[in-house]
Scaffold this motif. Structure first.
Motif, short mmCIF file in Angstrom:
data_model
loop_
_atom_site.label_atom_id
_atom_site.label_comp_id
_atom_site.label_asym_id
_atom_site.label_seq_id
_atom_site.Cartn_x
_atom_site.Cartn_y
_atom_site.Cartn_z
N THR A 203 0.84 -1.20 0.00
CA THR A 203 0.00 0.00 0.00
C THR A 203 0.88 1.24 0.00
O THR A 203 0.56 2.23 -0.65
N ASN A 204 2.00 1.17 0.71
CA ASN A 204 2.87 2.34 0.77
C ASN A 204 3.57 2.63 -0.56
O ASN A 204 3.71 3.78 -0.95
N ARG A 205 3.98 1.57 -1.24
CA ARG A 205 4.62 1.79 -2.55
C ARG A 205 3.62 2.43 -3.51
O ARG A 205 3.94 3.34 -4.27
N PHE A 206 2.41 1.92 -3.43
CA PHE A 206 1.34 2.42 -4.28
C PHE A 206 1.09 3.90 -3.96
O PHE A 206 0.93 4.74 -4.87
N LYS A 207 1.08 4.20 -2.68
CA LYS A 207 0.87 5.59 -2.24
C LYS A 207 1.96 6.50 -2.82
O LYS A 207 1.68 7.59 -3.31
#
Lengths: 344, 344
Positions: free
Chosen positions: A197-201
DNA sequence: ATACTCTATGCAATGGATTGCACAATATAA
DNA sequence: TTATATTGTGCAATCCATTGCATAGAGTAT
C-alpha cells in the motif's frame, strides 16, 4: 545410552558438592583457585556441558530470540537474517529462525512454540495471509519485545523497522517521469500488506506532484513471481491503455514482464521502461539489467536487532521504536532512455 | 513484569493439585471429563502455555534438531533447509538453523550450543575451513544422530546424504565432449572439500573414458564467486592453453567466466563452451543461459531429514546411512553448439 | 451391612543448575 | 590464648512439569 554428565557427577568424583562445582564453573570469586582448577579438569575429562534447559528454568531467561520470516530462501529475507545474527550473536543471543510459508496458521503455531521456548523476544515479518493478531498480543502480554520488520501489523507497544516504501514508490516513479514517461502502469501485489500500500501511495503522490492524472485503469494486480509477471504483461499489452512505462512492486514481476515484452518485440526501455522493487541480485545479472529499489535487507536486520537490544536493556521492554530506512534507486538499462552506453 | 502462568497457578485457582492439572492438559484417561474441561478453561483464561525447558529437563528430549549450514543466503542451502523443515515439522520437530560462515571456530561454538540445548540430533554441511573434528565426535559420543549433507567429514557412526558429485563431474564433461570439445579447462574450488574433489574426479574419469589425455595445465583454482570467475577467465585466456571449453565447479565462477569472455569477444559456446555446477536460479535468467548440474537441494534436505528420523526410530541411533542423489544435467545455451534456436 | 472394585485425585520425587544463608576452618588481632 | 575477621564450602529451596505409588470415595456384589 550413555547418561549425560551433570555437575553432580563432577561433585561426586571430586568429593565436593554441586554448589561448589557450579560456582567454580562460573568462575565465582568465592571459590579457591585450587578447587576451580580441579573442577575444570574434571569437567573436561567427563566431557561435561551445561544444560541450557536447567538454566532457562532457573533463570527464566534463555538468551534466545525468535526470528520469523515468510520464506527463508528469498534473498531479501535471508539477508535480513544475516544482519540479525551478525548483531545478536556477539551479544550471546541465539537466533531461532522459522518460516511461516505465508500461512497464518503456521505463524500462530510458531509463535506458540516460541513462547513455550520462553524466548526473550520476537522479530517478525508477518505472513501476507495473516488477518487476526491474537498471537502478536500474546507476545506483548508476556512482556516480551516484539519487533516487526518490513511487513508489520498494527500492535500496541510493538516496534518496527521498515523501508520508507512511500519514498521508494516516489523515487521510482519520479525517475520514470524524468525519463519522459507519463503513462506509467503500476503493478501491485497484495494490498493487505503495508509495504505494497505504501509503494502504491508513493506512486500516486509522485504522479500528483508532477501534475499527472492518476488513472485507475493503469493499475494491475499480480503475485510476486515470474509467471504472474508474464501474465500481467499480456494483460497490459492487450488493454487499451497506451503505456510507456511499467513500475512493478516486485522484481520477480518485473522480470516476467520483461521476458514477455521481449517476446512480443516491445523494446525496453524505448517503447516501455521497466522498474522493479527490491534489487534482487539477478537484476544486474540480466543482459538487460533491471532498474530497481534497493532496500538494504542486511541493514534492516541489524537495525531490528539493535531495537531488540535497546528494549532489552531499558527497564521498559515496550517502548515503541519506529525506524524507517531510506531506499535507494539503482538505475539500470531497463529504464534509462539516454546514454545507455555510458552505463554498460 | 508479569509472571508467567504455570500449572500451579491453574491448580490453585481450581483448588486441585498440579498433578491433576498436568494430567488434564495431557488428556490423560485418569482424569474425569468435568475436571478436564475446568482445567482447559482456566488454562485459556490465564493464557497458560507449557514451559518446554521444564519438559526438556524432565524428559531429556527436546524435539529439536540442529541444522548447520555455511551460509543461509545461498539458494542451494536455503532450499535444503526448506526440505528439512518440510519433513520434520509435521513430525513435531523444531529445526534450529545456524550458519557457520565457513568458520571452523563458529562451527565449534554452534555445536557446543546445540549440545547444551540437548538437541535430539544434528544435520550439518561442514565449513570449508574445518580441519579438526573433535566437535563432531562429541555429538557421536553423546549418542546423537549426526547426519552430514553435501559436504561431509569422515566420522565413524555418522550418516551422510550427498550428490553423486563424481557422476556430476562425468556427465558435465561427457556433455562437453559430445559437443565436440576436447581441450576442456577445469576450474575447481577448495580441494579440501569432498564435493570438489569428487567433481574433479568425475572430470578426469570422463576424459580417460573418452581417450583424452588429462592435462594438468588446464586445471585452475578459484573461489566460488563472480569476481574470482572473471579473474580465472583472464588467466585462462592469457595462458598458452588453447581451450575450447571451461567446466566450472560452481555457477558463480561460470557466470564470472562468461562475463569476462563476453567482454573479450570470445563467443560462447562456439569458441568456448561453458558449464557450471549447482543450477542456481540465475542460470536460466541470463540472456545466454548457462548449462549446469542440478543437485536438487530440496530433495537432499528431505532425504537428510528422513535419515535422521530413521535413526531416531531405530533402537540404535548410529546405524550408518549413506545416500547418494543423482545429479541431472541441464543443457542450456552456454554449451549447446548446434540447434541453438531449438532450445531458445 | 461387609468386602471388594474402580475412578479420580493427591503426594512426593525427579531432572540440572543457581544462590541466599549458615557454618567450619583458617588467619589475624588483641 | 581468646576473640574476631576472612575464606571457602555445604545445605536446601527454587524454577516447572511429569509420573509411580498411595488413597479417598463411590459403586457393586454378596
Amino acid at each position: 545410552m550413555k547418561k549425560k554428565t551433570t555437575i553432580y557427577d563432577i561433585a561426586t568424583k571430586l568429593n565436593i558438592t554441586a554448589a561448589t562445582v557450579s560456582r567454580a564453573l562460573n568462575d565465582s570469586e568465592l571459590i579457591s583457585k585450587k578447587t576451580k582448577k580441579m573442577v575444570l579438569e574434571a569437567a573436561d575429562e567427563l566431557s561435561y556441558f551445561k544444560n541450557r534447559h536447567a538454566l532457562a528454568l532457573k533463570s527464566g531467561r534463555t538468551n534466545q530470540v525468535g526470528l520469523v520470516v515468510p520464506f527463508i530462501n528469498r534473498h531479501f529475507f535471508s539477508n535480513i537474517i544475516m544482519g540479525v545474527e551478525e548483531e545478536l550473536y556477539p551479544k550471546g543471543y541465539q537466533v531461532m529462525i522459522f518460516q511461516s510459508n505465508e500461512s497464518e496458521r503456521k505463524e500462530k503455531d510458531i509463535i506458540e512454540a516460541l513462547l513455550q521456548n520462553q524466548v526473550d523476544g520476537v522479530l517478525i515479518s508477518v505472513s501476507k495471509t495473516t488477518r487476526i493478531k491474537d498471537h502478536f498480543n500474546k507476545i506483548i502480554d508476556n512482556n516480551l519485545p516484539l519487533i516487526f520488520f518490513d511487513r508489520k501489523a498494527d500492535i500496541e507497544n510493538s516496534s518496527c523497522v521498515e523501508t520508507d516504501d512511500v519514498l521508494g514508490g516516489k523515487i521510482a516513479t519520479q525517475h520514470l517521469i524524468d525519463q519522459g514517461c507519463s503513462q506509467i502502469a503500476y503493478v501491485t501485489v497484495d494490498l493487505n500488506l503495508n509495504i505494497y500500500t505504501n509503494r502504491f501511495k508513493g506512486y500516486k503522490e509522485s504522479l500528483k506532484y508532477n501534475g499527472i492524472d492518476f488513472r485507475k485503469e493503469l493499475v494491475f494486480q499480480a503475485n510476486s513471481d515470474i509467471a504472474s509477471g508474464r501474465k500481467v504483461a499480456r494483460q497490459i499489452l492487450s488493454s487499451d491503455a497506451n503505456i510507456d512505462a511499467i513500475f512493478c512492486s516486485s522484481d520477480y514481476i518485473a522480470l516476467g514482464v520483461m521476458q514477455e515484452l521481449k517476446e512480443q518485440n516491445v523494446s525496453i526501455p524505448d517503447d516501455v521502461a521497466v522498474v522493479g522493487f527490491s534489487n534482487e541480485p539477478f537484476t544486474e545479472l540480466l543482459d538487460l539489467t533491471l532498474t530497481s529499489i534497493e532496500q538494504s535487507p542486511y541493514e534492516m536486520g541489524k537495525s531490528a536487532a539493535r531495537v531488540f537490544l535497546d528494549q532489552m536493556n531499558s527497564k521498559n521492554a515496550n517502548i515503541e521504536h519506529a525506524i524507517k530506512l531510506k531506499p535507494k534507486l539503482c538505475i539500470r538499462d531497463s529504464s534509462l532512455k539516454n546514454n545507455r552506453t555510458m552505463h554498460k
